[in-house]
Design a protein around this motif. Sequence first.
Motif, PDB file in Angstrom:
ATOM      1  N   ILE A   1      -2.153  27.936   7.714  1.00  0.00           N
ATOM      2  CA  ILE A   1      -3.445  27.998   8.619  1.00  0.00           C
ATOM      3  C   ILE A   1      -3.896  29.367   8.537  1.00  0.00           C
ATOM      4  N   ALA A   2      -2.967  30.453   8.588  1.00  0.00           N
ATOM      5  CA  ALA A   2      -3.219  31.793   8.654  1.00  0.00           C
ATOM      6  C   ALA A   2      -4.104  31.984   7.413  1.00  0.00           C
ATOM      7  N   LYS A   3      -3.627  31.619   6.304  1.00  0.00           N
ATOM      8  CA  LYS A   3      -4.420  31.794   4.907  1.00  0.00           C
ATOM      9  C   LYS A   3      -5.851  31.232   4.867  1.00  0.00           C
ATOM     10  N   ALA A   4      -5.748  29.933   5.666  1.00  0.00           N
ATOM     11  CA  ALA A   4      -7.165  29.472   5.670  1.00  0.00           C
ATOM     12  C   ALA A   4      -8.176  30.124   6.637  1.00  0.00           C
ATOM     13  N   ALA A   5      -7.648  30.890   7.538  1.00  0.00           N
ATOM     14  CA  ALA A   5      -8.167  31.895   8.519  1.00  0.00           C
ATOM     15  C   ALA A   5      -8.747  33.157   7.439  1.00  0.00           C
TER      16      ALA A   5
ATOM     17  N   LEU B   1     -18.185  22.570  16.657  1.00  0.00           N
ATOM     18  CA  LEU B   1     -16.717  21.752  16.218  1.00  0.00           C
ATOM     19  C   LEU B   1     -15.811  21.879  17.575  1.00  0.00           C
ATOM     20  N   HIS B   2     -16.170  21.325  18.597  1.00  0.00           N
ATOM     21  CA  HIS B   2     -15.555  21.335  19.742  1.00  0.00           C
ATOM     22  C   HIS B   2     -14.111  20.733  19.637  1.00  0.00           C
ATOM     23  N   TYR B   3     -13.888  19.873  18.652  1.00  0.00           N
ATOM     24  CA  TYR B   3     -12.524  19.441  18.494  1.00  0.00           C
ATOM     25  C   TYR B   3     -11.320  20.218  18.072  1.00  0.00           C
ATOM     26  N   MET B   4     -11.766  21.437  17.182  1.00  0.00           N
ATOM     27  CA  MET B   4     -10.552  22.437  16.911  1.00  0.00           C
ATOM     28  C   MET B   4      -9.772  23.107  17.776  1.00  0.00           C
ATOM     29  N   PRO B   5     -10.585  23.567  18.823  1.00  0.00           N
ATOM     30  CA  PRO B   5      -9.884  24.385  19.843  1.00  0.00           C
ATOM     31  C   PRO B   5      -9.099  23.336  20.553  1.00  0.00           C
ATOM     32  N   GLN B   6      -9.560  22.149  20.864  1.00  0.00           N
ATOM     33  CA  GLN B   6      -8.860  21.056  21.676  1.00  0.00           C
ATOM     34  C   GLN B   6      -7.376  20.495  20.730  1.00  0.00           C
ATOM     35  N   MET B   7      -7.683  20.516  19.468  1.00  0.00           N
ATOM     36  CA  MET B   7      -6.778  19.944  18.729  1.00  0.00           C
ATOM     37  C   MET B   7      -5.639  21.137  18.766  1.00  0.00           C
TER      38      MET B   7
ATOM     39  N   LEU C   1      -8.164  13.538  17.426  1.00  0.00           N
ATOM     40  CA  LEU C   1      -9.020  14.625  17.092  1.00  0.00           C
ATOM     41  C   LEU C   1      -9.006  14.903  15.633  1.00  0.00           C
ATOM     42  N   TYR C   2      -8.003  14.631  15.041  1.00  0.00           N
ATOM     43  CA  TYR C   2      -7.834  14.812  13.617  1.00  0.00           C
ATOM     44  C   TYR C   2      -8.897  13.935  12.833  1.00  0.00           C
ATOM     45  N   LYS C   3      -9.116  12.727  13.259  1.00  0.00           N
ATOM     46  CA  LYS C   3     -10.020  11.716  12.730  1.00  0.00           C
ATOM     47  C   LYS C   3     -11.263  12.412  12.975  1.00  0.00           C
ATOM     48  N   GLU C   4     -11.579  12.674  14.163  1.00  0.00           N
ATOM     49  CA  GLU C   4     -12.799  13.356  14.488  1.00  0.00           C
ATOM     50  C   GLU C   4     -13.441  14.192  13.699  1.00  0.00           C
ATOM     51  N   SER C   5     -12.513  15.250  13.616  1.00  0.00           N
ATOM     52  CA  SER C   5     -12.631  16.631  12.765  1.00  0.00           C
ATOM     53  C   SER C   5     -12.874  16.109  11.092  1.00  0.00           C
ATOM     54  N   PHE C   6     -12.135  14.988  10.619  1.00  0.00           N
ATOM     55  CA  PHE C   6     -12.410  14.676   9.346  1.00  0.00           C
ATOM     56  C   PHE C   6     -13.776  14.003   8.958  1.00  0.00           C
ATOM     57  N   GLN C   7     -14.103  13.106  10.017  1.00  0.00           N
ATOM     58  CA  GLN C   7     -15.594  12.629   9.936  1.00  0.00           C
ATOM     59  C   GLN C   7     -16.559  13.432  10.113  1.00  0.00           C
ATOM     60  N   SER C   8     -16.621  14.593  11.188  1.00  0.00           N
ATOM     61  CA  SER C   8     -17.463  15.521  11.427  1.00  0.00           C
ATOM     62  C   SER C   8     -17.659  16.433  10.061  1.00  0.00           C
ATOM     63  N   LEU C   9     -16.449  16.855   9.670  1.00  0.00           N
ATOM     64  CA  LEU C   9     -16.654  17.948   8.468  1.00  0.00           C
ATOM     65  C   LEU C   9     -17.029  17.290   7.141  1.00  0.00           C
ATOM     66  N   THR C  10     -16.653  16.035   6.969  1.00  0.00           N
ATOM     67  CA  THR C  10     -17.237  15.372   5.589  1.00  0.00           C
ATOM     68  C   THR C  10     -18.775  15.142   5.960  1.00  0.00           C
ATOM     69  N   GLY C  11     -19.150  14.803   7.075  1.00  0.00           N
ATOM     70  CA  GLY C  11     -20.588  14.515   7.253  1.00  0.00           C
ATOM     71  C   GLY C  11     -21.396  15.902   7.236  1.00  0.00           C
ATOM     72  N   ILE C  12     -20.870  17.021   7.524  1.00  0.00           N
ATOM     73  CA  ILE C  12     -21.715  18.277   7.528  1.00  0.00           C
ATOM     74  C   ILE C  12     -21.769  18.662   5.994  1.00  0.00           C
TER      75      ILE C  12
ATOM     76  N   LEU D   1     -11.024  21.732   7.163  1.00  0.00           N
ATOM     77  CA  LEU D   1     -10.372  20.376   6.819  1.00  0.00           C
ATOM     78  C   LEU D   1      -8.823  20.468   6.924  1.00  0.00           C
ATOM     79  N   LEU D   2      -8.766  21.495   5.928  1.00  0.00           N
ATOM     80  CA  LEU D   2      -7.228  21.984   5.558  1.00  0.00           C
ATOM     81  C   LEU D   2      -6.423  22.338   6.776  1.00  0.00           C
ATOM     82  N   ALA D   3      -7.138  23.078   7.481  1.00  0.00           N
ATOM     83  CA  ALA D   3      -6.482  23.585   8.839  1.00  0.00           C
ATOM     84  C   ALA D   3      -6.036  22.314   9.657  1.00  0.00           C
ATOM     85  N   GLY D   4      -7.008  21.278   9.893  1.00  0.00           N
ATOM     86  CA  GLY D   4      -6.754  20.064  10.443  1.00  0.00           C
ATOM     87  C   GLY D   4      -5.592  19.419  10.096  1.00  0.00           C
ATOM     88  N   VAL D   5      -5.458  19.441   8.698  1.00  0.00           N
ATOM     89  CA  VAL D   5      -4.264  18.883   8.215  1.00  0.00           C
ATOM     90  C   VAL D   5      -3.110  19.418   8.324  1.00  0.00           C
ATOM     91  N   TYR D   6      -2.971  20.665   8.432  1.00  0.00           N
ATOM     92  CA  TYR D   6      -1.960  21.470   8.793  1.00  0.00           C
ATOM     93  C   TYR D   6      -1.411  21.225  10.380  1.00  0.00           C
TER      94      TYR D   6
END
Length: 218
Positions: free
Chosen positions: A101-105, A117-123, A159-170, A185-190
């Motif tokens: 996650i740090a490397k993604a950051a 991307l409201h889901y990321m802080p929640q997740m 939240l992970y599913k929402e993030s995937f759908q949102s980001l692929t849509g973007i 997307l990778l951060a969500g997976v991690y």
Amino acid sequence: MEKRILEEELEDLQNNVLRMGALVEKALYDATRALLEGHADLAERVIAADDSIDSLNTEVQDQCVRLLALRQPMAGDLRTIKTDLQIAMDLERMGDYSESIAKAALRLHGEKTIHKLHYMPQMVELVREMAHNFITSYDLADIELARRAATLEDAIDKLYKESFQSLTGIIREDPGTAATAIQLLLAGVYLERIADHATNIGESVIYMVTGLRSNLNV
């Protein structure tokens, strides 16, 4: 005499596992803060600190092997050693994913931000809470806390599913955002995988206390 030596060595082993847990919690907190707030220096510190987690994991593995070989533990003590061994492995993987996650950051640093991307802080908040509660359940040998912590899994998966759908849509709507979206997307997976390993810790705690195998994902 032999019993007291075993007890002291088991206490030392547990302390090392708890030290690992504290380092992993810090790595997770700092890595996700770097991700959400764009702190490149914080991300770099997480990456540098991962060696300490790896070293402690090696020490715990060696302690477990020595205890099994030299002390011939029975029943509950044997179960405790097996649990510590497994928990250390899960903590090491949680540390690795925090480093990822740090490397993604770092890769996101200076890139155009994707808004809404409201889901990321929640997740992030839920995964931090889950990890803390499972590690605490090990410290206290608290199986009820482990079971309560597992109830966060459904919300994290949602939240992970929402993030995937949102980001692929973007990405489909604006291909220029692909590089940024892929890192998120990778951060969500991690984060989702950290939650999985944290849940493994809860299952190990239940086994340590009761001697029964359980599946907290059900």
